[in-house]
Design an enzyme around this catalytic site. Structure first.
Site, PDB file in Angstrom:
ATOM      1  N   GLY A 113      33.599  37.685  42.853  1.00  0.00           N
ATOM      2  CA  GLY A 113      34.258  36.997  41.757  1.00  0.00           C
ATOM      3  C   GLY A 113      35.727  36.802  42.073  1.00  0.00           C
ATOM      4  O   GLY A 113      36.311  37.537  42.875  1.00  0.00           O
ATOM      5  N   CYS A 114      36.350  35.822  41.443  1.00  0.00           N
ATOM      6  CA  CYS A 114      37.745  35.512  41.767  1.00  0.00           C
ATOM      7  C   CYS A 114      38.696  36.638  41.353  1.00  0.00           C
ATOM      8  O   CYS A 114      39.473  37.136  42.178  1.00  0.00           O
ATOM      9  CB  CYS A 114      38.151  34.182  41.142  1.00  0.00           C
ATOM     10  SG  CYS A 114      37.861  34.037  39.364  1.00  0.00           S
ATOM     11  N   HIS A 115      38.654  37.060  40.086  1.00  0.00           N
ATOM     12  CA  HIS A 115      39.507  38.169  39.645  1.00  0.00           C
ATOM     13  C   HIS A 115      39.194  39.428  40.452  1.00  0.00           C
ATOM     14  O   HIS A 115      40.104  40.165  40.853  1.00  0.00           O
ATOM     15  CB  HIS A 115      39.287  38.463  38.160  1.00  0.00           C
ATOM     16  CG  HIS A 115      39.698  37.367  37.239  1.00  0.00           C
ATOM     17  ND1 HIS A 115      41.008  37.025  37.018  1.00  0.00           N
ATOM     18  CD2 HIS A 115      38.953  36.541  36.457  1.00  0.00           C
ATOM     19  CE1 HIS A 115      41.065  36.032  36.137  1.00  0.00           C
ATOM     20  NE2 HIS A 115      39.833  35.727  35.789  1.00  0.00           N
TER      21      HIS A 115
END
Length: 309
Positions: A113-115
């Site tokens: 995931g990005c975060h």
């Protein structure tokens, strides 16, 4: 020439992957006609006839796509949340631990995931080398451009007559049940989910993740932390960057349009800021997916990526 299929190529991540791969001569990018794009029989035939398949789908649809796989030689790179904490899948952040070697031989790769990518890039190395304890309680806040919300959110922000509230940063995940939390804790090897404050702001792309710590939380000084990162990250995709600020400011758009990531440390001996700067659509999504594909293909991991200014 390897055959590659993107299941879900109409979404933001899928479109970005398709754009990058269309410029390459070492692969053949396969596709289904619009009338067959949601036909499960056609999808199954395509998935099982390719060497590498990117899943750019919602979680349930990604699980369904995996259930269609019958060819044991097909490598699946899933960009959804569905498989990121499953032990039978390899987590696709190549710079952490021995994941690079595992990705290169895996047939099931869960794209981060990005975060989560920002948090993991900061915390996992310090836990691994003993500067942070596994039972530590951390806080994380993360700024992202609105493209991370997909087509619907992009349309909301780019409407001429959009809601005026969209012109200011908006915090979300207020229930502290954000979908990235399980992978953040598991990959870092910590026992407690961080207090996580994600914020979407009115710019298209770019991400800045910050983990603040007190000196009492670390086994070592701020210089020890900097040196740990310098040793751990030596490129080509993730690097420690000294003095990455802009005259006392730090823009979340610093790495917009790029596929690499900068790790930086600020603060003083008492209060320390750990920062990860990257593009939510780059190392936070499609860039990481292509890097993982490159590792599987045994080619230079930066092929097709935008590394540097």
């Amino acid at each position: 020439m390897k055959k590659v299929f993107i299941d879900g190529s109409a979404g933001t991540t899928g479109l970005r992957i398709a754009q990058r791969l269309s410029e390459r001569s070492d692969i053949k990018l396969m596709s289904l006609s619009e009338d067959l794009r949601k036909d499960n029989s056609a999808r199954s035939d395509m998935i099982n006839s390719c060497d590498i398949v990117f899943l750019c789908l919602p979680d349930d649809a990604a699980r369904e796509a995996v259930s269609m796989v019958q060819n044991p030689d097909v490598c699946i790179i899933d960009t959804s949340t569905a498989h990121r904490t499953q032990d039978s899948w390899t987590y696709g952040f190549a710079e952490i631990g021995n994941l690079k070697e595992k990705i290169a031989v895996s047939k099931r790769i869960a794209n981060p995931g990005c975060h989560a990518s920002g948090f993991i890039s900061l915390v996992a190395p310090l836990v691994e080398c003993g500067i942070l304890d596994k039972d530590i309680s951390l806080t994380c806040f993360s700024l992202t451009g609105y493209s991370g919300g997909g087509k619907k959110m992009i349309a909301q922000y780019e409407e001429d007559c959009h809601d005026a509230l969209l012109d200011a940063p908006r915090q979300y995940g207020l229930s502290q049940n954000h979908k990235h939390l399980p992978e953040m804790a598991k990959v870092c090897g910590i026992t407690t989910d961080p207090v996580f404050c994600p914020i979407v702001a009115p710019y298209y792309a770019g991400m800045q993740v910050t983990v603040p710590i007190f000196k009492t939380m670390a086994h070592g000084t701020i210089e020890d932390i900097k040196n740990a990162y310098k040793k751990y990250y030596q490129g080509p995709v993730v690097n420690y960057v000294e003095n990455a600020d802009q005259s006392g400011f730090m823009s979340a758009g610093l790495y917009s349009g790029r596929d690499d990531m900068a790790i930086s440390v600020f603060g003083n001996d008492d209060r320390i800021l750990l920062l990860s700067s990257f593009d939510n659509l780059g190392k936070g999504a499609s860039g990481a997916a292509i890097q993982n594909m490159n590792l599987v293909l045994k080619t230079d991991q930066t092929t097709g990526l935008n590394i540097g200014g």
